[in-house]
Design an enzyme around this catalytic site. Structure first.
Site, short mmCIF file in Angstrom:
data_model
loop_
_atom_site.label_atom_id
_atom_site.label_comp_id
_atom_site.label_asym_id
_atom_site.label_seq_id
_atom_site.Cartn_x
_atom_site.Cartn_y
_atom_site.Cartn_z
N CYS A 120 41.00 -27.81 56.02
CA CYS A 120 42.43 -28.08 55.81
C CYS A 120 43.32 -27.22 56.71
CB CYS A 120 42.79 -27.94 54.34
SG CYS A 120 44.36 -28.76 53.93
N LYS B 151 54.54 -34.32 51.69
CA LYS B 151 53.21 -33.80 51.45
C LYS B 151 52.22 -34.93 51.18
CE LYS B 151 50.64 -30.49 48.59
NZ LYS B 151 50.71 -29.53 47.47
N HIS C 164 39.94 -31.70 51.20
CA HIS C 164 39.42 -30.68 50.30
C HIS C 164 38.22 -31.21 49.52
CE1 HIS C 164 42.34 -27.44 50.74
NE2 HIS C 164 43.29 -28.36 50.81
N GLU D 40 35.89 -29.67 48.41
CA GLU D 40 35.48 -28.66 47.43
C GLU D 40 36.26 -28.75 46.12
OE1 GLU D 40 39.14 -26.72 49.09
OE2 GLU D 40 37.59 -28.06 49.84
#
Length: 309
Positions: free
Chosen positions: A142, A163, A235, A237
């Site tokens: 990221c 965003k 992401h 994770e």
């Protein structure tokens, strides 16, 4: 095979409760096998949560991995006990003379901050430059991917007006690519960022190969030809609840965040989201460890070859 972490690290019990194979230092010391040395540079504020997320992915491999946690921001943390940082993290000067098989650099909540205004920007530059001679393969996640593109390739910071938050569909581009071996042709991955990664800009201004991209989220997974630098713009994770926690945090702070795309069931924020990206997250890290680290790194790390020729 397991990851190897300190006996007292909170992640030991956390991961064991998830039936993740963890090996403590005391047990690993009696095994006659060289583990992979992987450095995790944790830039996230909630360091323990981030440790758990990344260690979960790094553990799903047939390789024994010796994890070293690294921090470069010496300011007092508001989210992580200093005792934890002192017990489990090293500083760059502690390891700068060492070589590592792998380095993972996490994201950071700095999407709207100019690089020059980042408190530890000079340290980020130092670590990334150091890794070129001391690490076999580095995985940037990221914000770290955006920072590395600037440092290594001179790409200016590109920022979205709104965003990007949600779980997006991606397509693999090369059926023979090792990094996406075993991937479905279409797969889901979460994003939470202001950073923009237009595939065209990456193709025009770098020699990086793009292996997966999204019509909505842009380039997702790309790497150098020699596999020494790998970039993930999302992401993989994240826990199932992470995007939701970020949404509610911003809402309670008086902001007006958009509902994360394709995340809450029927777009009902009272629903319980599912981690629809988990299998590909595990596979991505397993492929990176195998094909970009294990298959390339020298047995004797003192003989590190920065060009990997």
């Amino acid at each position: 095979m397991p990851i190897r972490i300190p006996d007292a690290l909170p992640a030991v019990n956390f991961l064991r409760n998830e039936n993740v194979f963890v090996m403590t230092d005391s047990r690993a010391a009696v095994q006659e096998i060289r583990p992979l040395k992987v450095l995790l540079l944790n830039l996230m504020p909630k360091k323990i949560e981030t440790e758990n997320q990344f260690l979960r992915l790094l553990s799903n491999s047939p390789l024994q991995i010796d994890i070293q946690l690294l921090r470069i921001d010496r300011r007092e943390s508001k989210n992580t006990p200093m005792e934890h940082l002192n017990n489990f993290y090293c500083h760059f000067e502690d390891i700068q003379q060492e070589n590592f098989d792998g380095l993972v650099v996490t994201g950071a909540p700095l999407g709207q901050v100019d690089f020059g205004d980042v408190a530890y920007w000079s340290q980020i530059v130092q670590v990334i430059e150091w890794a070129r001679a001391h690490v076999t393969s580095t995985l940037f996640v990221c914000w770290a991917a955006q920072a590395a593109l600037n440092i290594l390739y001179g790409l200016p910071k590109m920022t979205r007006a709104q965003k990007l938050s949600g779980v997006y569909e991606h397509q693999t581009l090369n059926p023979l690519a090792l990094l996406t071996r075993g991937f479905d042709e279409g797969f889901l991955a979460p994003h939470s960022r202001y950073a923009d990664f237009p595939p065209q800009a990456i193709r025009e201004h770098t020699d990086l190969q793009i292996f997966a991209e999204s019509a909505q989220a842009g380039a997702y997974l790309f790497a150098s030809v020699d596999k020494r630098t790998v970039f993930v713009t999302g992401h993989p994770e994240y826990d199932a609840h992470t995007l939701g926690a970020e949404y509610w945090r911003d809402l309670h702070a008086g902001l007006t965040p958009a509902l994360p795309f394709n995340y809450f069931p029927q777009d009902n924020s009272d629903g319980t989201p599912l981690a629809t990206w988990r299998s590909h997250g595990h596979l991505l890290f397993s492929n990176w460890l195998n094909y970009c680290v294990y298959q390339i790194t020298p047995y004797d790390l003192r003989q590190m070859n920065p060009t990997l020729e």
